[in-house]
Motif scaffolding. Structure first.
Motif, mmCIF file in Angstrom:
data_model
loop_
_atom_site.group_PDB
_atom_site.id
_atom_site.type_symbol
_atom_site.label_atom_id
_atom_site.label_comp_id
_atom_site.label_asym_id
_atom_site.label_seq_id
_atom_site.Cartn_x
_atom_site.Cartn_y
_atom_site.Cartn_z
ATOM 1 N N ASN A 231 0.868 -1.180 0.000
ATOM 2 C CA ASN A 231 0.000 0.000 0.000
ATOM 3 C C ASN A 231 0.900 1.222 0.000
ATOM 4 O O ASN A 231 1.706 1.403 0.912
ATOM 5 C CB ASN A 231 -0.902 -0.047 1.236
ATOM 6 N N MET A 232 0.796 2.028 -1.044
ATOM 7 C CA MET A 232 1.723 3.152 -1.186
ATOM 8 C C MET A 232 0.980 4.465 -1.408
ATOM 9 O O MET A 232 0.061 4.540 -2.228
ATOM 10 C CB MET A 232 2.658 2.887 -2.373
ATOM 11 N N GLY A 233 1.392 5.469 -0.662
ATOM 12 C CA GLY A 233 0.804 6.797 -0.815
ATOM 13 C C GLY A 233 1.791 7.886 -0.460
ATOM 14 O O GLY A 233 2.870 7.602 0.052
ATOM 15 N N ASP A 234 1.419 9.122 -0.774
ATOM 16 C CA ASP A 234 2.265 10.252 -0.393
ATOM 17 C C ASP A 234 1.773 10.881 0.905
ATOM 18 O O ASP A 234 2.448 11.726 1.482
ATOM 19 C CB ASP A 234 2.258 11.330 -1.486
ATOM 20 N N GLN A 235 0.565 10.479 1.340
ATOM 21 C CA GLN A 235 -0.026 11.031 2.558
ATOM 22 C C GLN A 235 -0.089 9.947 3.630
ATOM 23 O O GLN A 235 -0.348 8.781 3.312
ATOM 24 C CB GLN A 235 -1.461 11.525 2.285
ATOM 25 N N TRP A 236 0.076 10.348 4.878
ATOM 26 C CA TRP A 236 -0.097 9.385 5.961
ATOM 27 C C TRP A 236 -1.520 8.844 5.990
ATOM 28 O O TRP A 236 -1.767 7.721 6.421
ATOM 29 C CB TRP A 236 0.309 10.009 7.302
ATOM 30 N N SER A 237 -2.481 9.642 5.508
ATOM 31 C CA SER A 237 -3.869 9.168 5.495
ATOM 32 C C SER A 237 -4.071 8.036 4.487
ATOM 33 O O SER A 237 -5.083 7.344 4.529
ATOM 34 C CB SER A 237 -4.828 10.321 5.191
ATOM 35 N N ASP A 238 -3.119 7.837 3.596
ATOM 36 C CA ASP A 238 -3.190 6.694 2.671
ATOM 37 C C ASP A 238 -2.832 5.385 3.369
ATOM 38 O O ASP A 238 -3.236 4.307 2.920
ATOM 39 C CB ASP A 238 -2.200 6.866 1.500
ATOM 40 N N ILE A 239 -2.040 5.482 4.419
ATOM 41 C CA ILE A 239 -1.457 4.251 4.981
ATOM 42 C C ILE A 239 -1.722 4.088 6.480
ATOM 43 O O ILE A 239 -1.247 3.140 7.091
ATOM 44 C CB ILE A 239 0.071 4.198 4.702
ATOM 45 N N LEU A 240 -2.499 4.996 7.068
ATOM 46 C CA LEU A 240 -2.947 4.827 8.447
ATOM 47 C C LEU A 240 -4.382 4.321 8.434
ATOM 48 O O LEU A 240 -5.009 4.221 7.393
ATOM 49 C CB LEU A 240 -2.866 6.150 9.215
ATOM 50 N N GLY A 241 -4.930 4.059 9.624
ATOM 51 C CA GLY A 241 -6.312 3.579 9.727
ATOM 52 C C GLY A 241 -6.333 2.071 9.873
ATOM 53 O O GLY A 241 -5.445 1.490 10.494
ATOM 54 N N THR A 242 -7.321 1.424 9.265
ATOM 55 C CA THR A 242 -7.454 -0.033 9.389
ATOM 56 C C THR A 242 -7.232 -0.688 8.034
ATOM 57 O O THR A 242 -7.236 -0.020 7.001
ATOM 58 C CB THR A 242 -8.858 -0.403 9.901
ATOM 59 N N HIS A 243 -7.015 -2.015 8.064
ATOM 60 C CA HIS A 243 -6.815 -2.783 6.830
ATOM 61 C C HIS A 243 -5.750 -2.127 5.962
ATOM 62 O O HIS A 243 -5.931 -1.951 4.752
ATOM 63 C CB HIS A 243 -8.130 -2.918 6.045
ATOM 64 N N ILE A 244 -4.649 -1.732 6.588
ATOM 65 C CA ILE A 244 -3.660 -0.921 5.868
ATOM 66 C C ILE A 244 -2.840 -1.743 4.890
ATOM 67 O O ILE A 244 -2.124 -1.187 4.066
ATOM 68 C CB ILE A 244 -2.706 -0.192 6.842
ATOM 69 N N GLY A 245 -2.964 -3.074 4.983
ATOM 70 C CA GLY A 245 -2.164 -3.917 4.093
ATOM 71 C C GLY A 245 -0.945 -4.469 4.811
ATOM 72 O O GLY A 245 -0.587 -4.009 5.890
ATOM 73 N N ASN A 246 -0.299 -5.439 4.167
ATOM 74 C CA ASN A 246 0.850 -6.124 4.776
ATOM 75 C C ASN A 246 2.028 -5.197 5.040
ATOM 76 O O ASN A 246 2.749 -5.358 6.011
ATOM 77 C CB ASN A 246 1.352 -7.228 3.843
ATOM 78 N N ARG A 247 2.240 -4.279 4.096
ATOM 79 C CA ARG A 247 3.317 -3.315 4.312
ATOM 80 C C ARG A 247 2.968 -2.020 3.589
ATOM 81 O O ARG A 247 2.379 -2.055 2.504
ATOM 82 C CB ARG A 247 4.668 -3.874 3.831
ATOM 83 N N THR A 248 3.338 -0.914 4.210
ATOM 84 C CA THR A 248 2.990 0.398 3.660
ATOM 85 C C THR A 248 4.251 1.174 3.296
ATOM 86 O O THR A 248 5.321 0.942 3.871
ATOM 87 C CB THR A 248 2.182 1.218 4.683
ATOM 88 N N PHE A 249 4.092 2.079 2.349
ATOM 89 C CA PHE A 249 5.211 2.910 1.896
ATOM 90 C C PHE A 249 4.755 4.349 1.751
ATOM 91 O O PHE A 249 3.726 4.624 1.139
ATOM 92 C CB PHE A 249 5.762 2.377 0.566
ATOM 93 N N LYS A 250 5.562 5.240 2.302
ATOM 94 C CA LYS A 250 5.247 6.677 2.300
ATOM 95 C C LYS A 250 6.193 7.398 1.355
ATOM 96 O O LYS A 250 7.378 7.539 1.636
ATOM 97 C CB LYS A 250 5.414 7.209 3.731
ATOM 98 N N LEU A 251 5.635 7.855 0.235
ATOM 99 C CA LEU A 251 6.421 8.678 -0.684
ATOM 100 C C LEU A 251 6.503 10.111 -0.149
ATOM 101 O O LEU A 251 5.621 10.545 0.591
ATOM 102 C CB LEU A 251 5.777 8.676 -2.072
ATOM 103 N N PRO A 252 7.538 10.827 -0.546
ATOM 104 C CA PRO A 252 7.648 12.210 -0.052
ATOM 105 C C PRO A 252 6.591 13.133 -0.652
ATOM 106 O O PRO A 252 6.222 12.979 -1.821
ATOM 107 C CB PRO A 252 9.054 12.630 -0.507
ATOM 108 N N ASP A 253 6.098 14.030 0.127
ATOM 109 C CA ASP A 253 5.239 15.112 -0.352
ATOM 110 C C ASP A 253 5.212 16.251 0.660
ATOM 111 O O ASP A 253 4.448 16.219 1.617
ATOM 112 C CB ASP A 253 3.805 14.644 -0.623
ATOM 113 N N PRO A 254 6.045 17.252 0.432
ATOM 114 C CA PRO A 254 6.065 18.386 1.366
ATOM 115 C C PRO A 254 5.140 19.524 0.919
ATOM 116 O O PRO A 254 5.236 20.619 1.447
ATOM 117 C CB PRO A 254 7.527 18.829 1.301
ATOM 118 N N MET A 255 4.232 19.294 -0.037
ATOM 119 C CA MET A 255 3.436 20.403 -0.579
ATOM 120 C C MET A 255 2.042 20.536 0.021
ATOM 121 O O MET A 255 1.487 21.615 0.051
ATOM 122 C CB MET A 255 3.340 20.273 -2.102
ATOM 123 N N TYR A 256 1.477 19.430 0.478
ATOM 124 C CA TYR A 256 0.146 19.533 1.104
ATOM 125 C C TYR A 256 -0.109 18.377 2.052
ATOM 126 O O TYR A 256 0.594 17.366 2.018
ATOM 127 C CB TYR A 256 -0.965 19.639 0.044
#
Lengths: 259, 259
Positions: A231-256
């Motif tokens: 599960n990959m996103g640029d926002q923490w809201s993409d990878i927090l919460g429930t059913h987040i998946g086996n492993r998560t990845f946070k891409l950089p995004d300092p704009m919003y």
């Protein structure tokens, strides 16, 4: 050829060559000269590098705009080499994780990608709107999305292609509204994301946060028998919460920031 | 005066003045000249800044040692100003969050701190052991802990003092073993952490991960009626898992990883 067409044209070059045309694109996007974006610019006692670390490690949350004093710093970061390098470091980890898995091969092994600033880049838009210093304007951003001219993020596209070859099914899970489903699908395909299992967009009735919306969508996927392995996103809201998946990845995004 | 005594003496100056003596301490700790630690040193295609971002945003996990090619980079980062600035950015967020709360005032409002690289600094130890490039050596590190000469992390001490004045109860929750309880308590008090509700150390029988150990300890706290309003650590294992508290804060630590 209009500026945006030119951008798009050059953007495809970026994707295609991974080489020097990138610098050309950057010069078309914004008059800022690309710099490393790694130095700790200081204004009013704030280290912009520290601010960026704070954002990426989820210490600084619920922010509305980039600190005005960090506009140039963020601009240099986004247009320069560091953003690409940081993205590459994440994708390298994701790839090595993906390659370590033994898939069931029943078509239920899923990788979830967010879209904006995860698979598609809106950098031409943000470069003209202060790299996050300007307050988010839904109407203007929606107009940009409808143009269907977002670029592929080259590192994410590299990961996507590899995942396909490993027989992952790809699910795009985005906060973009259902009304932009067509233009989004066309944009994705045009820049190289041609094959996907699902494109999940947000129903107009939904009023909750991205965290709960995306959690509920992933839960649905699991109920349908899919296994969210990555599960990959640029926002923490993409990878927090429930059913987040086996492993998560946070891409950089300092704009919003999206909560 | 031995080197470590000198370090400790100078270390107290760091805490006391926040000023130029820091540079002196650094020169005593390690022959590396302090630099900004923000530049993207490259060796073998790896950007050490990208590696650090990958670690802090929890993309790079389960690593055993710092990449050998990043030893100098991490050394400069830890001894230079950026580590302090990054810590300050986190503490500023934590403070502003803490000040926004209205405490119940019943003695059950708790802030949980990890110890190593969160409230106490083992930098003199790590400076002599490659800043994380050397494989962790439990015997050697234990010997260092028993000397009771860890320094206070100045930004964390500043937060601690403010939390006390706001009437938070402080709980230290550490992976250090119970057998080092006395020396840890003495070390904490000596460098300024004089008042705390609990010091929770790991029983020698425990064999699970830090995540599950710390989750179970926080659950116990909640069962005792405490409310964990803030939770701060340098490791993701300090702030992941269950009962993580109302809000979590991740301090920088590019030297080691605990799962």
């Amino acid at each position: 050829m209009g500026l945006l067409s030119l951008l798009l044209f050059l953007g495809t070059l970026v994707v295609a060559t991974n080489g020097s045309p990138e610098v050309e694109v950057v010069h078309q996007i914004h008059p800022l000269r690309p710099q490393c974006g790694s130095a700790g610019t200081h204004v009013h006692g704030l280290s912009c590098l520290s601010w960026r670390f704070g954002v990426e490690a989820h210490n600084i949350i619920d922010w509305k705009t980039v600190p005005r004093s960090c506009k140039k710093y963020i601009g240099h970061y986004m247009l320069g080499k560091q953003y690409r390098k940081d993205s590459k470091a994440v994708v390298d980890q994701a790839l090595s994780y993906a390659q370590s898995l033994k898939l069931a091969g029943d078509g239920k092994d899923v990788w979830v990608f967010d879209i904006d600033e995860t698979t598609l880049s809106n950098l031409p838009y943000y470069a003209h709107h202060g790299f996050g210093v300007e307050l988010y304007n839904a109407t203007r951003f929606s107009k940009w999305v409808n143009e269907g001219k977002a670029l592929a993020l080259p590192e994410s596209l590299r990961l996507y292609k590899k995942l396909l070859s490993l027989k992952f099914r790809i699910v795009f899970l985005t906060g973009r509204p259902e009304s932009q489903g067509n233009v989004t699908a066309i944009n994705l395909k045009k820049v190289g994301y041609h094959t996907f299992e699902k494109l999940l967009l947000k129903g107009s009735a939904y009023t909750g946060t991205a965290v709960t919306y995306k959690s509920s969508q992933r839960k649905k996927l699991e109920n349908e028998g899919y296994r969210v392995l990555g599960n990959m996103g640029d926002q923490w809201s993409d990878i927090l919460g429930t059913h987040i998946g086996n492993r998560t990845f946070k891409l950089p995004d300092p704009m919003y920031y999206i909560s």
